[in-house]
Design an enzyme around this catalytic site. Structure first.
Site, PDB file in Angstrom:
ATOM      1  N   SER A 141       0.862  -1.187   0.000  1.00 52.80           N
ATOM      2  CA  SER A 141       0.000   0.000   0.000  1.00 52.80           C
ATOM      3  C   SER A 141       0.891   1.227   0.000  1.00 52.80           C
ATOM      4  O   SER A 141       1.976   1.204   0.592  1.00 52.80           O
ATOM      5  CB  SER A 141      -0.876   0.012   1.256  1.00 52.80           C
ATOM      6  OG  SER A 141      -1.494   1.281   1.407  1.00 52.80           O
ATOM      7  N   TYR A 155      -2.370  -0.817  10.052  1.00 50.71           N
ATOM      8  CA  TYR A 155      -2.356  -1.207   8.635  1.00 50.71           C
ATOM      9  C   TYR A 155      -0.998  -0.862   8.013  1.00 50.71           C
ATOM     10  O   TYR A 155      -0.395  -1.679   7.304  1.00 50.71           O
ATOM     11  CB  TYR A 155      -3.484  -0.487   7.912  1.00 50.71           C
ATOM     12  CG  TYR A 155      -3.614  -0.782   6.432  1.00 50.71           C
ATOM     13  CD1 TYR A 155      -4.164  -1.982   5.983  1.00 50.71           C
ATOM     14  CD2 TYR A 155      -3.207   0.149   5.486  1.00 50.71           C
ATOM     15  CE1 TYR A 155      -4.301  -2.238   4.625  1.00 50.71           C
ATOM     16  CE2 TYR A 155      -3.345  -0.099   4.130  1.00 50.71           C
ATOM     17  CZ  TYR A 155      -3.893  -1.295   3.702  1.00 50.71           C
ATOM     18  OH  TYR A 155      -4.016  -1.547   2.355  1.00 50.71           O
TER      19      TYR A 155
HETATM   20  P1  NDP Z   1     -11.415  -5.936  -1.065  1.00 47.24           P
HETATM   21  O1  NDP Z   1     -11.850  -5.821   0.360  1.00 47.24           O
HETATM   22  O2  NDP Z   1     -12.238  -5.294  -2.116  1.00 47.24           O
HETATM   23  O3  NDP Z   1     -11.155  -7.480  -1.434  1.00 47.24           O
HETATM   24  C1  NDP Z   1     -10.374  -8.229  -0.541  1.00 47.24           C
HETATM   25  C2  NDP Z   1     -10.082  -9.590  -1.109  1.00 47.24           C
HETATM   26  O4  NDP Z   1      -9.232 -10.258  -0.150  1.00 47.24           O
HETATM   27  C3  NDP Z   1     -11.313 -10.446  -1.269  1.00 47.24           C
HETATM   28  O5  NDP Z   1     -11.114 -11.343  -2.326  1.00 47.24           O
HETATM   29  C4  NDP Z   1     -11.376 -11.175   0.075  1.00 47.24           C
HETATM   30  O6  NDP Z   1     -12.003 -12.449   0.024  1.00 47.24           O
HETATM   31  C5  NDP Z   1      -9.909 -11.389   0.351  1.00 47.24           C
HETATM   32  N1  NDP Z   1      -9.689 -11.541   1.783  1.00 47.24           N
HETATM   33  C6  NDP Z   1      -9.974 -10.675   2.777  1.00 47.24           C
HETATM   34  N2  NDP Z   1      -9.682 -11.219   3.968  1.00 47.24           N
HETATM   35  C7  NDP Z   1      -9.219 -12.471   3.711  1.00 47.24           C
HETATM   36  C8  NDP Z   1      -8.768 -13.541   4.502  1.00 47.24           C
HETATM   37  N3  NDP Z   1      -8.777 -13.472   5.840  1.00 47.24           N
HETATM   38  N4  NDP Z   1      -8.369 -14.675   3.892  1.00 47.24           N
HETATM   39  C9  NDP Z   1      -8.375 -14.779   2.538  1.00 47.24           C
HETATM   40  N5  NDP Z   1      -8.802 -13.822   1.731  1.00 47.24           N
HETATM   41  C10 NDP Z   1      -9.223 -12.667   2.311  1.00 47.24           C
HETATM   42  O7  NDP Z   1      -9.946  -5.302  -1.072  1.00 47.24           O
HETATM   43  P2  NDP Z   1      -9.078  -4.647  -2.257  1.00 47.24           P
HETATM   44  O8  NDP Z   1      -9.275  -5.385  -3.498  1.00 47.24           O
HETATM   45  O9  NDP Z   1      -9.304  -3.181  -2.219  1.00 47.24           O
HETATM   46  O10 NDP Z   1      -7.614  -4.897  -1.668  1.00 47.24           O
HETATM   47  C11 NDP Z   1      -6.738  -5.891  -2.173  1.00 47.24           C
HETATM   48  C12 NDP Z   1      -5.355  -5.614  -1.613  1.00 47.24           C
HETATM   49  O11 NDP Z   1      -4.946  -4.303  -1.999  1.00 47.24           O
HETATM   50  C13 NDP Z   1      -5.280  -5.642  -0.088  1.00 47.24           C
HETATM   51  O12 NDP Z   1      -4.064  -6.222   0.316  1.00 47.24           O
HETATM   52  C14 NDP Z   1      -5.320  -4.167   0.283  1.00 47.24           C
HETATM   53  O13 NDP Z   1      -4.709  -3.928   1.530  1.00 47.24           O
HETATM   54  C15 NDP Z   1      -4.538  -3.560  -0.862  1.00 47.24           C
HETATM   55  N6  NDP Z   1      -4.789  -2.161  -1.093  1.00 47.24           N
HETATM   56  C16 NDP Z   1      -6.018  -1.671  -1.450  1.00 47.24           C
HETATM   57  C17 NDP Z   1      -6.204  -0.320  -1.667  1.00 47.24           C
HETATM   58  C18 NDP Z   1      -7.520   0.268  -2.053  1.00 47.24           C
HETATM   59  O14 NDP Z   1      -7.635   1.518  -2.073  1.00 47.24           O
HETATM   60  N7  NDP Z   1      -8.528  -0.525  -2.399  1.00 47.24           N
HETATM   61  C19 NDP Z   1      -5.098   0.637  -1.520  1.00 47.24           C
HETATM   62  C20 NDP Z   1      -3.845   0.026  -1.140  1.00 47.24           C
HETATM   63  C21 NDP Z   1      -3.713  -1.311  -0.944  1.00 47.24           C
HETATM   64  P3  NDP Z   1     -13.601 -12.590   0.378  1.00 47.24           P
HETATM   65  O15 NDP Z   1     -14.313 -12.016  -0.810  1.00 47.24           O
HETATM   66  O16 NDP Z   1     -13.822 -14.045   0.550  1.00 47.24           O
HETATM   67  O17 NDP Z   1     -13.827 -11.779   1.615  1.00 47.24           O
END
Ligand code: NDP
Length: 246
Positions: A141, A155
């Protein structure tokens, strides 16, 4: 595109958001793709169906990042199903916030389990299978490098930890010609951070180009790192945040 023909990728957290976009993009580029999810079985199945409808091959594996053994098992399942593993993308993550003093040790454990411990588990398991030319990309991030507001300390701690880990593993696996990099998205329009959310204008206010990433923007960078043009890039950080950290 066909630059990943013959390759197999595993994307953690591929059911929604950035992970789903990465899975679709790697499949478009020719890879067979396994995704993990925690609870969104139907959404994971929809991503698989979409890839298959486009002529690709994909599978979904339930594996909660809070359970390191489940993450290791997911790596082994992907290898068994597809016969190899070339690309690991550590994408799954959670965004737990709160002021210091109010965040609990339980909050710490949950964030570190999902955002850090699971990455260690997946990379350790994948390292036993990745061939010459393999790729590891973790999603960090831009909040790992700059923290513009309060309540984000936990975070940021978790994402900053991945920077050191990425560099260390790049050194470990470099002799095997495996690259290891980290991509730092800024504000990206997903369930985690919708572009029309309460704090989205504040986030846009930090950016040189005041526009949220689409998940596909991040996927394009990951695909480049996973592809042949990325072969000499390792131990590196890539920020994709519309200049928020500039
Ligand atoms: P979302 O919340 O939209 O999606 C998260 C994804 O991760 C889903 O597929 C979810 O699965 C999965 N997930 C969450 N918790 C778990 C867990 N305990 N075990 C396995 N899978 C899990 O997040 P984003 O797509 O926005 O984020 C993706 C990555 O990008 C993350 O690492 C986030 O920190 C990072 N990020 C995002 C930013 C943003 O602005 N969106 C900015 C910077 C970094 P399920 O659907 O089953 O819950």
């Amino acid at each position: 595109m066909t630059s990943l023909n013959g390759k197999v990728a595993l994307v953690t957290g591929g059911s929604r958001g950035i992970g789903a976009a990465i899975a679709r993009r790697l499949a478009d580029d020719g890879a067979r793709v396994a995704i993990t999810y925690a609870t969104s079985k139907d959404k994971a199945a929809a991503v698989v169906a979409e890839i298959e409808a486009a002529g690709g091959e994909a599978m979904a594996i339930q594996a909660d990042n809070r359970d390191g053994d489940a993450v290791v098992a997911a790596v082994e399942t992907a290898v068994s199903a597809f016969g190899r593993l070339d690309i690991l993308v550590n994408n799954a993550g959670i965004f737990d916030i709160g002021p210091i003093g109010e965040l609990t040790l339980e909050d710490f454990d949950r964030t570190m389990d999902v955002n850090v411990r699971a990455v260690f588990a997946a990379v350790s398991a994948a390292a036993r299978h990745l061939p010459e030319g393999g790729r590891i990309v973790s999603i960090g991030s831009n909040l790992a490098g700059r923290v513009p507001w309060p309540t984000i300390s936990l975070y940021s701690l978790s994402k900053a930890a991945l920077v050191g880990f990425t560099k260390g593993v790049a050194r470990d696996l470099g002799p095997r010609n495996i690259t290891v990099n980290i991509v730092h998205p800024g504000s990206t329009d997903t369930d985690m951070n919708p572009a029309d959310g309460e704090l989205s204008d504040t986030q846009r206010g930090l950016m040189a180009i005041p526009r949220y990433n689409e998940a596909g923007d991040v996927a394009g960078l990951v695909a480049w790192l996973a592809g042949p043009d990325g072969r000499s890039v390792t131990g590196a950080e890539f920020t994709i945040d519309g200049g928020a950290n500039a």
